[in-house]
Design a protein around this motif. Structure first.
Motif, PDB file in Angstrom:
ATOM      1  N   VAL A 265      57.547  41.871  16.281  1.00  0.00           N
ATOM      2  CA  VAL A 265      56.177  42.356  16.046  1.00  0.00           C
ATOM      3  C   VAL A 265      55.362  41.214  15.458  1.00  0.00           C
ATOM      4  CG1 VAL A 265      54.739  44.113  14.973  1.00  0.00           C
ATOM      5  CG2 VAL A 265      57.095  44.655  15.596  1.00  0.00           C
ATOM      6  N   GLN A 266      54.502  40.615  16.271  1.00  0.00           N
ATOM      7  CA  GLN A 266      53.710  39.474  15.841  1.00  0.00           C
ATOM      8  C   GLN A 266      52.213  39.778  15.814  1.00  0.00           C
ATOM      9  OE1 GLN A 266      54.839  36.019  18.134  1.00  0.00           O
ATOM     10  NE2 GLN A 266      56.977  36.134  17.473  1.00  0.00           N
ATOM     11  N   SER A 267      51.816  40.906  16.391  1.00  0.00           N
ATOM     12  CA  SER A 267      50.400  41.277  16.423  1.00  0.00           C
ATOM     13  C   SER A 267      50.266  42.757  16.113  1.00  0.00           C
ATOM     14  CB  SER A 267      49.785  40.987  17.802  1.00  0.00           C
ATOM     15  OG  SER A 267      49.981  39.636  18.175  1.00  0.00           O
ATOM     16  N   VAL A 268      49.285  43.105  15.288  1.00  0.00           N
ATOM     17  CA  VAL A 268      49.036  44.495  14.914  1.00  0.00           C
ATOM     18  C   VAL A 268      47.541  44.758  14.958  1.00  0.00           C
ATOM     19  CG1 VAL A 268      49.083  46.176  13.020  1.00  0.00           C
ATOM     20  CG2 VAL A 268      51.092  44.778  13.477  1.00  0.00           C
ATOM     21  N   SER A 269      47.158  45.915  15.511  1.00  0.00           N
ATOM     22  CA  SER A 269      45.768  46.373  15.456  1.00  0.00           C
ATOM     23  C   SER A 269      45.680  47.631  14.606  1.00  0.00           C
ATOM     24  CB  SER A 269      45.235  46.685  16.859  1.00  0.00           C
ATOM     25  OG  SER A 269      43.935  47.254  16.753  1.00  0.00           O
ATOM     26  N   LEU A 270      44.751  47.601  13.648  1.00  0.00           N
ATOM     27  CA  LEU A 270      44.424  48.768  12.824  1.00  0.00           C
ATOM     28  C   LEU A 270      42.956  49.130  13.015  1.00  0.00           C
ATOM     29  CD1 LEU A 270      46.423  47.647   9.690  1.00  0.00           C
ATOM     30  CD2 LEU A 270      46.810  49.793  10.918  1.00  0.00           C
ATOM     31  N   ALA A 271      42.429  48.813  14.172  1.00  0.00           N
ATOM     32  CA  ALA A 271      41.020  49.045  14.458  1.00  0.00           C
ATOM     33  C   ALA A 271      40.700  50.535  14.517  1.00  0.00           C
ATOM     34  CB  ALA A 271      40.645  48.380  15.789  1.00  0.00           C
ATOM     35  N   LYS A 290      55.345  37.936   8.261  1.00  0.00           N
ATOM     36  CA  LYS A 290      55.096  36.795   9.139  1.00  0.00           C
ATOM     37  C   LYS A 290      54.200  37.155  10.312  1.00  0.00           C
ATOM     38  CE  LYS A 290      59.289  34.327   7.852  1.00  0.00           C
ATOM     39  NZ  LYS A 290      60.503  33.627   8.326  1.00  0.00           N
ATOM     40  N   LEU A 291      53.373  38.169  10.111  1.00  0.00           N
ATOM     41  CA  LEU A 291      52.439  38.586  11.151  1.00  0.00           C
ATOM     42  C   LEU A 291      51.504  37.433  11.516  1.00  0.00           C
ATOM     43  CD1 LEU A 291      51.769  41.299  12.632  1.00  0.00           C
ATOM     44  CD2 LEU A 291      49.912  41.571  10.980  1.00  0.00           C
ATOM     45  N   LYS A 292      51.231  37.284  12.818  1.00  0.00           N
ATOM     46  CA  LYS A 292      50.384  36.185  13.283  1.00  0.00           C
ATOM     47  C   LYS A 292      48.972  36.641  13.645  1.00  0.00           C
ATOM     48  CE  LYS A 292      54.032  33.152  15.044  1.00  0.00           C
ATOM     49  NZ  LYS A 292      54.532  32.401  16.228  1.00  0.00           N
ATOM     50  N   ASN A 293      48.830  37.862  14.126  1.00  0.00           N
ATOM     51  CA  ASN A 293      47.531  38.333  14.616  1.00  0.00           C
ATOM     52  C   ASN A 293      47.239  39.717  14.059  1.00  0.00           C
ATOM     53  OD1 ASN A 293      47.398  36.061  16.654  1.00  0.00           O
ATOM     54  ND2 ASN A 293      49.186  37.139  17.424  1.00  0.00           N
ATOM     55  N   LEU A 294      46.021  39.916  13.563  1.00  0.00           N
ATOM     56  CA  LEU A 294      45.666  41.167  12.904  1.00  0.00           C
ATOM     57  C   LEU A 294      44.251  41.573  13.283  1.00  0.00           C
ATOM     58  CD1 LEU A 294      46.327  43.386  10.808  1.00  0.00           C
ATOM     59  CD2 LEU A 294      45.472  41.834   9.043  1.00  0.00           C
ATOM     60  N   ASP A 295      44.099  42.830  13.713  1.00  0.00           N
ATOM     61  CA  ASP A 295      42.796  43.373  14.098  1.00  0.00           C
ATOM     62  C   ASP A 295      42.407  44.491  13.131  1.00  0.00           C
ATOM     63  OD1 ASP A 295      40.548  44.364  15.290  1.00  0.00           O
ATOM     64  OD2 ASP A 295      41.513  44.989  17.158  1.00  0.00           O
ATOM     65  N   LEU A 296      41.337  44.267  12.376  1.00  0.00           N
ATOM     66  CA  LEU A 296      40.801  45.274  11.450  1.00  0.00           C
ATOM     67  C   LEU A 296      39.388  45.683  11.846  1.00  0.00           C
ATOM     68  CD1 LEU A 296      41.980  43.731   8.040  1.00  0.00           C
ATOM     69  CD2 LEU A 296      42.904  45.762   9.149  1.00  0.00           C
ATOM     70  N   SER A 297      39.043  45.520  13.091  1.00  0.00           N
ATOM     71  CA  SER A 297      37.674  45.752  13.531  1.00  0.00           C
ATOM     72  C   SER A 297      37.289  47.231  13.482  1.00  0.00           C
ATOM     73  CB  SER A 297      37.494  45.230  14.968  1.00  0.00           C
ATOM     74  OG  SER A 297      38.335  45.933  15.862  1.00  0.00           O
ATOM     75  N   ASN A 298      35.976  47.447  13.376  1.00  0.00           N
ATOM     76  CA  ASN A 298      35.396  48.799  13.454  1.00  0.00           C
ATOM     77  C   ASN A 298      35.966  49.759  12.409  1.00  0.00           C
ATOM     78  OD1 ASN A 298      33.774  48.086  15.749  1.00  0.00           O
ATOM     79  ND2 ASN A 298      35.621  48.258  17.001  1.00  0.00           N
ATOM     80  N   ASN A 299      36.090  49.254  11.190  1.00  0.00           N
ATOM     81  CA  ASN A 299      36.448  50.104  10.063  1.00  0.00           C
ATOM     82  C   ASN A 299      35.264  50.166   9.103  1.00  0.00           C
ATOM     83  OD1 ASN A 299      39.323  51.146  10.257  1.00  0.00           O
ATOM     84  ND2 ASN A 299      39.679  48.982  10.709  1.00  0.00           N
ATOM     85  N   LYS A 300      35.493  50.405   7.818  1.00  0.00           N
ATOM     86  CA  LYS A 300      34.393  50.610   6.877  1.00  0.00           C
ATOM     87  C   LYS A 300      34.469  49.659   5.679  1.00  0.00           C
ATOM     88  CE  LYS A 300      33.763  55.494   8.065  1.00  0.00           C
ATOM     89  NZ  LYS A 300      33.715  56.889   7.560  1.00  0.00           N
ATOM     90  N   PHE A 301      34.998  48.454   5.885  1.00  0.00           N
ATOM     91  CA  PHE A 301      35.075  47.475   4.807  1.00  0.00           C
ATOM     92  C   PHE A 301      33.677  46.929   4.514  1.00  0.00           C
ATOM     93  CE2 PHE A 301      39.264  47.167   6.969  1.00  0.00           C
ATOM     94  CZ  PHE A 301      40.047  47.623   5.919  1.00  0.00           C
TER      95      PHE A 301
END
Length: 652
Positions: A265-271, A290-301
């Motif tokens: 598991v090297q990429s995760v999306s939490l969009a 050791k995650l390499k790619n992370l998507d946090l788009s379209n949330n409420k930060f």
């Protein structure tokens, strides 16, 4: 197999062996699909319909093949075990050890126009998806027998693979959501305790959202996941708060080792999860460090503080997406902080923020010299090197122009005279008198100047004040950097948190910390010939600004008697790991206990310095006195810190 009514035609019931020669390629809709389209800007990652181009950015890096690890499961998964749950109540053929399953809602798919109605394509898809498990235990699932009965497809699989096939219930294939159930039992067919059923439900969600080829786990829009909606996971706040940690425990429990998990598991999306902070998903760095790619788009930060929980946590993170969050408008300069938080970040919101060369240069920084090693020099774009060359040349030729170029109204300069520094051990320079008259008036030696007004009067701020002090110094000629490089020890590294003169970043910007140890000749004002040789130590903090793009934030100079350059050359010093170690360790090399390497001793010094604010020299001396017992060193420091001199501590 027991005969059933409405048996289909002979050709339709021949099974996969007879029809796979006519198999047609499954279209994109026959592969993994997420639960709904992404709304708003930014990036879903995966094979969902409507996925944005951000997926290409987030998963662009080459991935290594992976496998995954077992860890204890607590909370709502306290008693869950690894592997598939044994199927209860399934019709199993004892002689073959097979379990019969029924697949429905498949015959109206886009593959229905195939010569066999899509049967071979469906079987191929079932085998592929059931084999792609989140697990270190690689197993290829094969459907042993199959036949069509009316609108149902009856398949027989090995009993140990039944759970993997049952978890495909509700997955999308060729435009339809297929239903998989055991024959003669409840939908889903999962026996065992409530905890086991919950564990398998979560594992099914993870496997349905996992793409083994791209090593991507899509956890976006979890509230719209059909299986989670059936369980009312997000209807109750207490249940919703426990769900993500439980999911992470299931993920950990699927793999044999942490290495397997990190590679798989090297990429995760939490969009698109309506996240306003990281509280609910705080365990992600522990599970996937050791995650390499992370998507946090379209949330409420909205603020950086809502993301600070993951500051410096994902050291290997290369790409992150934050588009579609209110922080873009609320804190437009948030990007500079995000870049500092993740030192290996290459791409932010699809925009390159570091090159591979930048990362490589950072990784080339050597260890701290202890007891002596080559200098550690970290640069970016030649900024540090260019400054050093210009400064040394300018100090010898035109100090007024030098101050105008590098010092501003907020720049601080101070210097001190060290009259007790050791002389050149080889006695190449004999000096009967030190003659400090040109320096002593404004020397800010804090071991000798204890009164606050005197200390304040010897700190000079602004280009005019600095220029006046420089003008009072004797003329100098430093050793040539090009031809006499061995007469210097120069180190540089990135210094975060340097004050931003524009005021745009409250947390500061990246600058440089530079230390220079070297020598210079004082010149006779009348003849211009060398009359005395000195050694010096100089420390700079650099930041952006000024006419050249670089400004001096702080400049501290120490002038001392000439001490030679032997200590700067590693070739002249054989430390504890060098060839001479077997004979007798030279004076100054720490006598380390058996089993303690130089590298370990270095780390102990750095950690003691961090906890006490002592200089490296004092930290090393403290550890030596207690035979390198770290807890005892801390206790010793607490007992004597009130009596330590000011120079025992790193300047604030």
């Amino acid at each position: 197999m027991v005969a059933r009514a409405n048996r289909a035609s002979k050709n339709a019931s021949r099974g996969p062996a007879a029809t796979r020669r006519d198999r047609t390629k499954v279209d994109r809709d026959g592969d993994l699909s997420m639960d709904g389209p992404v709304k708003g800007r930014g990036g879903r990652v995966g094979k969902a319909s409507g996925a944005s181009n951000a997926r290409k950015d987030l998963t662009a890096g080459k991935a290594k093949g992976g496998i995954l690890s077992a860890a204890s499961q607590r909370a709502i998964l306290k008693h869950a075990g690894a592997g598939d749950v044994a199927m209860l109540g399934s019709r199993t053929v004892p002689s073959r050890g097979l379990t019969e399953l029924k697949v429905t809602n498949w015959n109206k798919s886009k593959a229905s126009t195939n010569p066999d109605g899509g049967v071979s394509s469906l079987i191929s898809w079932l085998e592929k998806k059931a084999s792609n498990r989140l697990s270190s235990r690689v197993r290829t699932v094969k459907i042993k027998k199959s036949q069509v009965e009316g609108e149902d497809l009856i398949v027989s699989v090995p009993a140990e693979d039944a759970g993997a096939v049952l978890r495909l219930d509700g997955w999308q294939w060729a435009g339809v959501n297929v239903k998989v159930e055991r024959i003669g039992g409840d939908a889903g067919g999962l026996g065992g305790s409530k905890t086991e059923q919950t564990r398998d439900m979560i594992k099914g969600v993870l496997e349905r959202r996992y793409n083994i080829e791209s090593k991507f786990l899509d956890l976006s829009i979890l509230r719209q996941d059909e299986k989670l909606k059936e369980q009312s996971i997000f209807n109750v706040r207490s249940t919703a708060g426990k769900f993500f940690p439980a999911m992470m425990r299931v993920l950990e429990g699927a793999f044999e080792t942490a290495k397997d998990k990190d590679e798989a598991v090297q990429s995760v999306s939490l969009a698109n999860n309506e996240l306003s902070d990281l509280t609910a998903i705080s365990t992600l760095p522990q599970t996937l460090p050791k995650l390499k790619n992370l998507d946090l788009s379209n949330n409420k930060f909205e603020k950086l503080g809502q993301l600070a929980l993951w500051k410096k946590r994902f050291y290997h993170l290369e790409q992150i997406i934050l588009t579609g969050n209110p922080i873009e408008q609320a804190e437009p300069d948030y990007a500079s902080s995000i870049i500092q938080w993740f030192p290996n970040l290459r791409t932010l919101n699809g925009i390159q923020v570091r090159t591979e060369e930048d990362i490589a240069n950072r990784s080339k920084v050597p260890d701290l010299p202890f007891p002596i090693r080559s200098p550690a020099f970290q640069d970016e774009g030649g900024i540090a090197e260019g400054f050093i060359r210009n400064f040394i040349a300018g100090f010898d030729t035109d100090r007024a122009a030098l101050t105008a170029m590098y010092y501003d109204e907020q720049s601080d300069f101070s210097y001190s005279v060290n009259t007790q520094a050791p002389r050149d051990p080889s006695n190449t320079e004999q000096t009967e008198k030190q003659e400090w008259g040109d320096y002593i008036k404004n020397s800010r030696n804090l071991k000798k100047i204890s009164q606050l007004p005197a200390r304040q009067n010897r700190l000079f701020r602004g280009p005019q004040a600095v220029s006046d002090v420089f003008a009072a110094f004797p003329k100098t000629k430093h050793a040539d950097l090009a031809t006499e490089a061995k007469k210097y020890m120069i180190e540089a590294h990135i210094q975060p948190g340097v004050p931003d003169p524009s005021g745009a970043s409250q947390s500061g910007v990246d600058g440089f910390f530079i230390s220079i140890h070297g020598e210079f000749d004082e010149l006779d004002s009348a003849t211009g010939q060398p009359k005395k040789k000195r050694s010096f130590d100089r420390t700079f903090i650099l930041g952006p600004g000024g006419p050249s793009g670089v400004r001096i934030v702080n400049d501290i100079l120490t002038v001392r008697a000439y001490g030679g350059a032997q200590a700067f050359d590693p070739d002249n010093f054989e430390g504890a790991n060098g060839p001479a170690a077997a004979a007798s360790a030279p004076e100054g090399v720490p006598q380390l206990p058996a089993g303690l390497s130089i590298e370990m001793a270095e780390q102990m010094c750095l950690e003691l310095q961090k906890q006490t604010r002592m200089t490296i020299g004092y930290a090393k001396e403290c550890l030596e006195q207690v035979n390198w017992d770290f807890p005892t060193a801390l206790q010793a420091f607490e007992s004597v810190k009130a009596n330590l001199p000011p120079d025992a501590f790193v300047a604030a």
